[in-house]
Design a protein around this motif. Sequence first.
Motif, PDB file in Angstrom:
ATOM      1  N   SER A 235      33.609  38.587  47.754  1.00 18.44           N
ATOM      2  CA  SER A 235      34.846  38.486  47.396  1.00 18.44           C
ATOM      3  C   SER A 235      34.629  40.513  46.952  1.00 18.44           C
ATOM      4  CB  SER A 235      34.703  37.760  45.820  1.00 18.44           C
ATOM      5  OG  SER A 235      34.089  38.415  45.286  1.00 18.44           O
ATOM      6  N   TRP A 236      35.826  40.710  46.754  1.00 15.67           N
ATOM      7  CA  TRP A 236      36.161  42.482  46.389  1.00 15.67           C
ATOM      8  C   TRP A 236      36.655  42.374  45.423  1.00 15.67           C
ATOM      9  CZ3 TRP A 236      41.740  43.128  46.650  1.00 15.67           C
ATOM     10  CH2 TRP A 236      41.794  42.297  47.156  1.00 15.67           C
ATOM     11  N   THR A 237      36.824  43.920  44.595  1.00 11.61           N
ATOM     12  CA  THR A 237      37.476  43.859  43.701  1.00 11.61           C
ATOM     13  C   THR A 237      38.566  44.685  43.010  1.00 11.61           C
ATOM     14  OG1 THR A 237      35.623  43.263  42.770  1.00 11.61           O
ATOM     15  CG2 THR A 237      37.133  44.427  40.851  1.00 11.61           C
ATOM     16  N   PRO A 238      39.729  44.118  43.141  1.00 13.24           N
ATOM     17  CA  PRO A 238      41.098  44.943  43.545  1.00 13.24           C
ATOM     18  C   PRO A 238      40.858  46.272  42.040  1.00 13.24           C
ATOM     19  CG  PRO A 238      41.876  43.035  42.358  1.00 13.24           C
ATOM     20  CD  PRO A 238      39.800  42.798  42.471  1.00 13.24           C
ATOM     21  N   LEU A 239      41.909  47.318  42.765  1.00 14.41           N
ATOM     22  CA  LEU A 239      41.633  48.587  41.596  1.00 14.41           C
ATOM     23  C   LEU A 239      42.537  47.906  40.490  1.00 14.41           C
ATOM     24  CD1 LEU A 239      43.144  50.950  45.098  1.00 14.41           C
ATOM     25  CD2 LEU A 239      40.716  50.620  43.845  1.00 14.41           C
ATOM     26  N   SER A 240      42.391  48.625  39.458  1.00 11.72           N
ATOM     27  CA  SER A 240      42.947  48.163  38.190  1.00 11.72           C
ATOM     28  C   SER A 240      43.209  49.696  36.993  1.00 11.72           C
ATOM     29  CB  SER A 240      42.249  47.751  37.968  1.00 11.72           C
ATOM     30  OG  SER A 240      41.052  47.732  37.349  1.00 11.72           O
ATOM     31  N   ASP A 241      43.876  49.405  35.900  1.00 11.87           N
ATOM     32  CA  ASP A 241      43.881  50.780  35.025  1.00 11.87           C
ATOM     33  C   ASP A 241      43.909  49.755  34.206  1.00 11.87           C
ATOM     34  OD1 ASP A 241      43.887  52.617  36.809  1.00 11.87           O
ATOM     35  OD2 ASP A 241      46.235  52.693  36.900  1.00 11.87           O
ATOM     36  N   VAL A 242      43.269  49.619  32.899  1.00 17.28           N
ATOM     37  CA  VAL A 242      42.717  49.748  31.847  1.00 17.28           C
ATOM     38  C   VAL A 242      42.928  50.587  30.682  1.00 17.28           C
ATOM     39  CG1 VAL A 242      41.992  48.128  30.380  1.00 17.28           C
ATOM     40  CG2 VAL A 242      41.245  47.750  32.953  1.00 17.28           C
ATOM     41  N   SER A 243      44.419  50.242  29.744  1.00 14.98           N
ATOM     42  CA  SER A 243      44.695  51.036  28.658  1.00 14.98           C
ATOM     43  C   SER A 243      44.923  50.196  27.754  1.00 14.98           C
ATOM     44  CB  SER A 243      45.694  51.498  28.808  1.00 14.98           C
ATOM     45  OG  SER A 243      46.897  50.991  28.792  1.00 14.98           O
TER      46      SER A 243
END
Length: 146
Positions: free
Chosen positions: A41-49
Motif C-alpha cells: 500500500s502507499w501513503t497519500p500526501l497530507s497536511d495536519v494542523s
Amino acid sequence: MTHLPARRTAADPMGLMDDFSAYMNRMMGPYFAPMETGEGSWTPLSDVSENAEAYHVDIELPGVAREDITVDIEGQELTVTGEFHREDHGDGTGRRSSRREGRFEFGLRMPHTVDAANCSASLEDGVLCLTIPKAASEGHRKIEIK
C-alpha cells in the motif's frame, strides 16, 4: 499496460525518497506519528494542523471516489484507507506511468483525546478535508501527595 509498483525497491531512486520519508516519520516521535502502512500500500500526501478547538487533516486523493474511501476514528487513532483504480484506456502500449494506484492507507495518532461523534469530512477537488474536534478536558490539575 505495465504499471509501476506501489512500493519501490531500494535500487530505484524513488526508493531513497521512501526510505527518507520512513526515517523522518520515525524521528517525529509519538507526536503526530503516522501508522505503518500494509505491504503493497502507499501513503497519500497530507497536511495536519490544529487550533484550540480541533485538528484539521487534508489528504490528497486525486481521482479517488468517495465510495472507495473509509475514515475511522478509534480513541486517538485516525485511519483513512481505500483504493485508487486507474482508468483502463483499452489496448495499447503504456508510454509513461508515474501515478500510484492500488490500496492506500493513512494513519495518525493525535496527542489529545478527540470528540469522534462530531467529526466532519468532505472531499473536494481531490482533497479529503477532515475536522476532528478536541474533547473537552478538565485541564491541568495538581495532585497533593499525602
